[in-house]
Design a protein around this motif. Structure first.
Motif, PDB file in Angstrom:
ATOM      1  N   ARG A 205      54.355   8.034  18.635  1.00 26.70           N
ATOM      2  CA  ARG A 205      54.073   7.499  19.965  1.00 26.70           C
ATOM      3  C   ARG A 205      52.595   7.129  20.099  1.00 26.70           C
ATOM      4  N   MET A 206      51.738   7.979  19.592  1.00 23.56           N
ATOM      5  CA  MET A 206      50.307   7.688  19.664  1.00 23.56           C
ATOM      6  C   MET A 206      49.955   6.469  18.827  1.00 23.56           C
ATOM      7  N   ALA A 207      50.583   6.341  17.667  1.00 23.74           N
ATOM      8  CA  ALA A 207      50.275   5.240  16.761  1.00 23.74           C
ATOM      9  C   ALA A 207      50.645   3.885  17.349  1.00 23.74           C
ATOM     10  N   GLN A 208      51.610   3.858  18.279  1.00 17.02           N
ATOM     11  CA  GLN A 208      51.988   2.596  18.910  1.00 17.02           C
ATOM     12  C   GLN A 208      50.804   1.953  19.642  1.00 17.02           C
TER      13      GLN A 208
ATOM     14  N   GLY B 186      47.612  -1.544  13.709  1.00 14.03           N
ATOM     15  CA  GLY B 186      47.748  -1.310  12.282  1.00 14.03           C
ATOM     16  C   GLY B 186      48.162   0.089  11.891  1.00 14.03           C
ATOM     17  N   ALA B 187      48.474   0.937  12.884  1.00  6.24           N
ATOM     18  CA  ALA B 187      48.785   2.337  12.565  1.00  6.24           C
ATOM     19  C   ALA B 187      50.245   2.557  12.215  1.00  6.24           C
TER      20      ALA B 187
ATOM     21  N   ASP C 189      53.329   6.916   9.460  1.00  2.00           N
ATOM     22  CA  ASP C 189      52.835   7.596   8.270  1.00  2.00           C
ATOM     23  C   ASP C 189      51.453   8.168   8.601  1.00  2.00           C
ATOM     24  N   PRO C 190      51.247   9.471   8.447  1.00  2.04           N
ATOM     25  CA  PRO C 190      49.961  10.062   8.847  1.00  2.04           C
ATOM     26  C   PRO C 190      48.755   9.418   8.180  1.00  2.04           C
ATOM     27  N   VAL C 191      48.851   9.128   6.890  1.00  2.00           N
ATOM     28  CA  VAL C 191      47.702   8.554   6.180  1.00  2.00           C
ATOM     29  C   VAL C 191      47.373   7.173   6.732  1.00  2.00           C
ATOM     30  N   THR C 192      48.381   6.358   6.994  1.00  2.00           N
ATOM     31  CA  THR C 192      48.160   5.028   7.557  1.00  2.00           C
ATOM     32  C   THR C 192      47.573   5.130   8.961  1.00  2.00           C
ATOM     33  N   ALA C 193      48.089   6.072   9.749  1.00  2.00           N
ATOM     34  CA  ALA C 193      47.580   6.259  11.108  1.00  2.00           C
ATOM     35  C   ALA C 193      46.122   6.692  11.094  1.00  2.00           C
TER      36      ALA C 193
END
Length: 258
Positions: A189-192, A196-197, A205-209
């Protein structure tokens, strides 16, 4: 695991007492160093607890920890002034405990009353974040042991703190062999809200985020740090101890600016 947790809890208790003594003695350099040690110990405790098998979502744990301790654990993990809604979400996602936003409503006022009655009697207080007018920021909680620059806000701070929180949530997920589904959903939800996250509505994906959040942080961080340093300097210069933690009234703010 229990032996490790016991040792960490003893270490945390000792460090909290040392922080309190250093603050009372106004040994600022020592206090900052001890606070860093305390944060690292608390993060290690959080990681150790979170690595244990989570309680199934339909059987929430009834926590023996007081509400203020639960809130403090979430704040320690995130490391920035945080709204009640996110504190509740982190507590549920990583610690599988029931905490309601309504329980946090009067918490800051209770902490302020405790501080006014017996200053520095506790190793930490759940205090307010301060706006650039040195008034308490509505709905945000902070940790009194954080440096002043972390407990004040500039124009860019809400975005910087959101990105920092996303990084901390993602970093916590990378430490877990089996991340709780609720924590994965929280990061997604936060990555939205971070360019690019995440791809579409897929789980983040945690690393991408982390990479995406840090890329945007690089854009804002220097300006935000300068703005916060200016606000913190004014707070230190103009406010007594209690108002540095819980904010000034409008009248006191105007008087200090004169």
């Amino acid at each position: 695991m229990s032996d490790s947790l016991d040792a960490l809890e003893r270490r945390i208790a000792d460090l909290r007492a040392e922080v309190r003594r250093a603050v009372k003695a106004r040994e600022n350099s020592l206090a900052r160093s001890l606070r860093g040690d305390l944060r690292r110990a608390e993060q290690a405790w959080d990681a150790a607890v979170a690595s244990e098998s989570p309680v199934p979502p339909d059987e929430p744990e009834t926590s023996l920890l007081p509400i203020r301790e639960q809130v403090h654990q979430a704040l320690t993990m995130l490391g920035v002034p945080t709204p009640a809604k996110l504190i509740v979400a982190v507590n549920d996602a990583f610690f599988s405990r029931e905490l309601r936003g309504s329980q946090l409503t009067s918490l800051r006022r209770d902490e302020e009353r405790s501080f006014r009655g017996d200053p520095y009697a506790r190793p930490y207080y759940l205090c307010a974040a301060l706006t650039d007018r040195l008034s308490p920021a509505r709905g945000l909680l902070a940790d009194s042991t954080w440096p002043p620059e972390l407990r004040v806000l500039g124009p860019l701070s809400p975005r910087v703190d959101f990105l920092t929180s996303a990084v901390r949530v993602a970093e916590q997920l990378t430490r877990l062999a089996e991340p709780p589904p609720g924590a994965v959903r929280l990061l997604s939800r936060m990555a939205q809200n971070i360019p690019g996250a995440v791809e579409g509505f897929a789980p983040a994906d945690p690393v991408t985020a982390i990479r995406a959040a840090r890329a945007e942080l690089e854009v804002h961080l220097a300006a935000d740090s300068a703005q916060r340093a200016e606000v913190a300097a004014r707070a230190t210069r103009q406010l007594p101890d209690v108002e540095r933690l819980f904010g000034a009234t409008a009248m006191n703010t105007l008087r200090g600016a004169c």
